[in-house]
Design a protein around this motif. Structure first.
Motif, short mmCIF file in Angstrom:
data_model
loop_
_atom_site.label_atom_id
_atom_site.label_comp_id
_atom_site.label_asym_id
_atom_site.label_seq_id
_atom_site.Cartn_x
_atom_site.Cartn_y
_atom_site.Cartn_z
N VAL A 19 0.82 -1.22 0.00
CA VAL A 19 0.00 0.00 0.00
C VAL A 19 0.86 1.27 0.00
N PRO A 20 1.77 1.46 0.99
CA PRO A 20 2.60 2.68 0.94
C PRO A 20 3.51 2.70 -0.28
N ALA A 21 3.92 1.52 -0.77
CA ALA A 21 4.75 1.49 -1.97
C ALA A 21 3.99 2.04 -3.18
N LEU A 22 2.71 1.72 -3.28
CA LEU A 22 1.88 2.24 -4.37
C LEU A 22 1.73 3.76 -4.25
N PHE A 23 1.48 4.24 -3.02
CA PHE A 23 1.38 5.68 -2.81
C PHE A 23 2.69 6.38 -3.18
N PHE A 24 3.81 5.74 -2.87
CA PHE A 24 5.12 6.31 -3.20
C PHE A 24 5.30 6.41 -4.71
N VAL A 25 4.96 5.35 -5.43
CA VAL A 25 5.10 5.36 -6.88
C VAL A 25 4.18 6.39 -7.52
N ILE A 26 2.93 6.45 -7.05
CA ILE A 26 1.98 7.43 -7.58
C ILE A 26 2.47 8.85 -7.31
N GLY A 27 2.98 9.08 -6.10
CA GLY A 27 3.51 10.40 -5.75
C GLY A 27 4.68 10.78 -6.63
N MET A 28 5.57 9.83 -6.93
CA MET A 28 6.71 10.10 -7.80
C MET A 28 6.25 10.47 -9.20
N ILE A 29 5.21 9.78 -9.68
CA ILE A 29 4.71 10.06 -11.02
C ILE A 29 4.04 11.43 -11.08
N ARG A 30 3.26 11.75 -10.05
CA ARG A 30 2.54 13.02 -10.04
C ARG A 30 3.47 14.21 -9.85
N ASP A 31 4.35 14.14 -8.85
CA ASP A 31 5.27 15.24 -8.59
C ASP A 31 6.35 14.74 -7.64
N ARG A 32 7.58 14.69 -8.12
CA ARG A 32 8.68 14.17 -7.30
C ARG A 32 9.02 15.09 -6.13
N ARG A 33 8.48 16.31 -6.13
CA ARG A 33 8.84 17.30 -5.12
C ARG A 33 7.94 17.25 -3.89
N ARG A 34 7.07 16.27 -3.78
CA ARG A 34 6.13 16.17 -2.65
C ARG A 34 6.85 15.62 -1.41
N LEU A 35 6.65 16.28 -0.26
CA LEU A 35 7.22 15.78 0.99
C LEU A 35 6.65 14.41 1.35
N GLY A 36 5.38 14.19 1.01
CA GLY A 36 4.76 12.92 1.34
C GLY A 36 5.46 11.73 0.72
N ASN A 37 6.14 11.93 -0.41
CA ASN A 37 6.87 10.82 -1.05
C ASN A 37 7.91 10.24 -0.10
N ALA A 38 8.58 11.11 0.64
CA ALA A 38 9.61 10.64 1.58
C ALA A 38 8.99 9.80 2.69
N VAL A 39 7.81 10.22 3.18
CA VAL A 39 7.15 9.47 4.25
C VAL A 39 6.70 8.10 3.74
N TRP A 40 6.10 8.06 2.56
CA TRP A 40 5.66 6.76 2.02
C TRP A 40 6.84 5.84 1.78
N LEU A 41 7.96 6.39 1.34
CA LEU A 41 9.16 5.58 1.16
C LEU A 41 9.61 5.00 2.51
N GLY A 42 9.62 5.84 3.55
CA GLY A 42 10.03 5.38 4.87
C GLY A 42 9.12 4.31 5.42
N VAL A 43 7.79 4.48 5.28
CA VAL A 43 6.84 3.48 5.77
C VAL A 43 7.04 2.16 5.03
N THR A 44 7.24 2.24 3.72
CA THR A 44 7.47 1.02 2.93
C THR A 44 8.70 0.27 3.42
N LEU A 45 9.78 0.99 3.66
CA LEU A 45 11.02 0.34 4.09
C LEU A 45 10.89 -0.25 5.49
N VAL A 46 10.16 0.43 6.40
CA VAL A 46 9.95 -0.10 7.75
C VAL A 46 9.17 -1.41 7.69
N LEU A 47 8.09 -1.43 6.89
CA LEU A 47 7.28 -2.65 6.78
C LEU A 47 8.07 -3.78 6.13
N LEU A 48 8.87 -3.46 5.13
CA LEU A 48 9.71 -4.49 4.52
C LEU A 48 10.74 -5.03 5.50
#
Length: 332
Positions: free
Chosen positions: A9-38
């Protein structure tokens, strides 16, 4: 298995955020959540397998904890002392020293928490550790995403190069600013070789102790390196990164310029500049220039603190909710 599925789920949000705008702060949070769960999935998977897999993960966790608890604070404190000796005293230059001492304090608090000093003291120490864990999560997430942001994206095809200013020494361009200008010159020459004639905007006002404006000194630097005067645009009013970007964009619009623009700053400053460009609704990419290794820890800590101020209510509410949950679980 549960953590592995949850990470999707957070990985999908991360990919969508990267596609929409790489400059979003939320992208960093989704990346972090994905890595913690992994990471949790890996730990539980290794535990279930047992044998060498469990031992390997155990040793890896022990090595990370040893590094975070002992090696990292010593390195930060040493870097803080080096910064003070080379750059002089300033609030920004003591950040790595303070961060190292803070980690020592967190380790001491964790040791006290395991000593069972009583439910109230344990709850207070635990709350501090929860806040420290949240801040550490954000820091690592932003650090990793800053690396990701700086490694992807367009590198050519620009019609304007904006070089963001930094402090002068009198009227002299110091190494930090010179690295930005050199990267700007490199981008300019590459575009010229491709058949374009990009404008080069130098942006920076005159600060305390500076004989001339940063933009004026930057212009002279570029002229000495062969950039034609008619292609240099001087923006000499700005005193902050946000003003650098906004005023430079105004000058380009005043020239009826349309095209792709890139802003050049130092690598530690890239993501925050990108966040500010997004806030200003500028279609501008940010590219980083190299920075002296000893300068990076304090510089990125300063950038991290500045990024936290972008969403103070959200961070305060999140910390409050985590602390409240911790207190309910420990005191009930």
């Amino acid at each position: 298995m549960v953590f592995g599925i949850a990470a999707i789920v957070p990985a999908l949000f991360f990919v969508i955020g990267m596609i929409r705008d790489r400059r979003r702060l939320g992208n960093a949070v989704w990346l972090g959540v994905t890595l913690v769960l992994l990471l949790l999935w890996l730990v539980f998977r290794a535990s279930a397998l047992g044998g060498w897999a469990a031992a390997l993960v155990g040793y890896a966790i022990a090595a990370v904890l040893l590094g975070l608890g002992f090696v990292l604070p010593v390195a930060l404190i040493a870097n803080g002392v080096l910064m003070l000796r080379r750059e002089g005293f300033s609030p920004a230059n003591v950040l790595s020293l303070l961060a190292g001492l803070a980690i020592v304090g967190v380790v001491a608090a964790f040791w006290l928490a395991t000593a069972r000093t009583g439910p109230v003291v344990d709850a207070v120490i635990g709350s501090l550790l929860v806040v420290a864990a949240y801040v550490a999560f954000l820091f690592v997430s932003l650090l990793l995403y800053s690396i990701v942001y700086g490694s992807v994206g367009r590198r050519t095809g620009f019609d304007a190069v904006v070089v963001l200013g930094a402090g002068l020494i009198g009227d002299r361009v110091p190494p930090l600013l010179a690295s930005r200008l050199d990267r700007g010159v490199h981008l300019y020459r590459r575009e010229v070789a491709a058949g374009r004639t990009p404008l080069v905007v130098v942006s920076g006002g005159q600060g305390p102790g500076e004989v001339v404006s940063e933009a004026a000194a930057m212009r002279e630097y570029l002229l000495r390196r062969g950039v034609p005067d008619e292609l240099i645009v001087v923006e000499d009013r700005s005193t902050t990164t946000e003003q650098n970007l906004a005023y430079s964009a105004e000058l380009l619009r005043a020239r009826e310029w349309t095209g792709r623009a890139v802003a050049v700053t130092n690598n530690f400053h890239v993501f925050r500049a990108a966040v500010l460009a997004r806030r200003l609704r500028l279609r501008m990419q940010i590219i980083g220039a190299p920075t002296a290794w000893y300068f990076l820890p304090s510089a990125f800590l300063r950038e991290f603190a500045a990024l936290l101020t972008h969403n103070p209510i959200a961070h305060t509410a999140t910390c409050g909710a985590l602390v409240a949950l911790h207190l309910v679980l420990t005191l009930s």
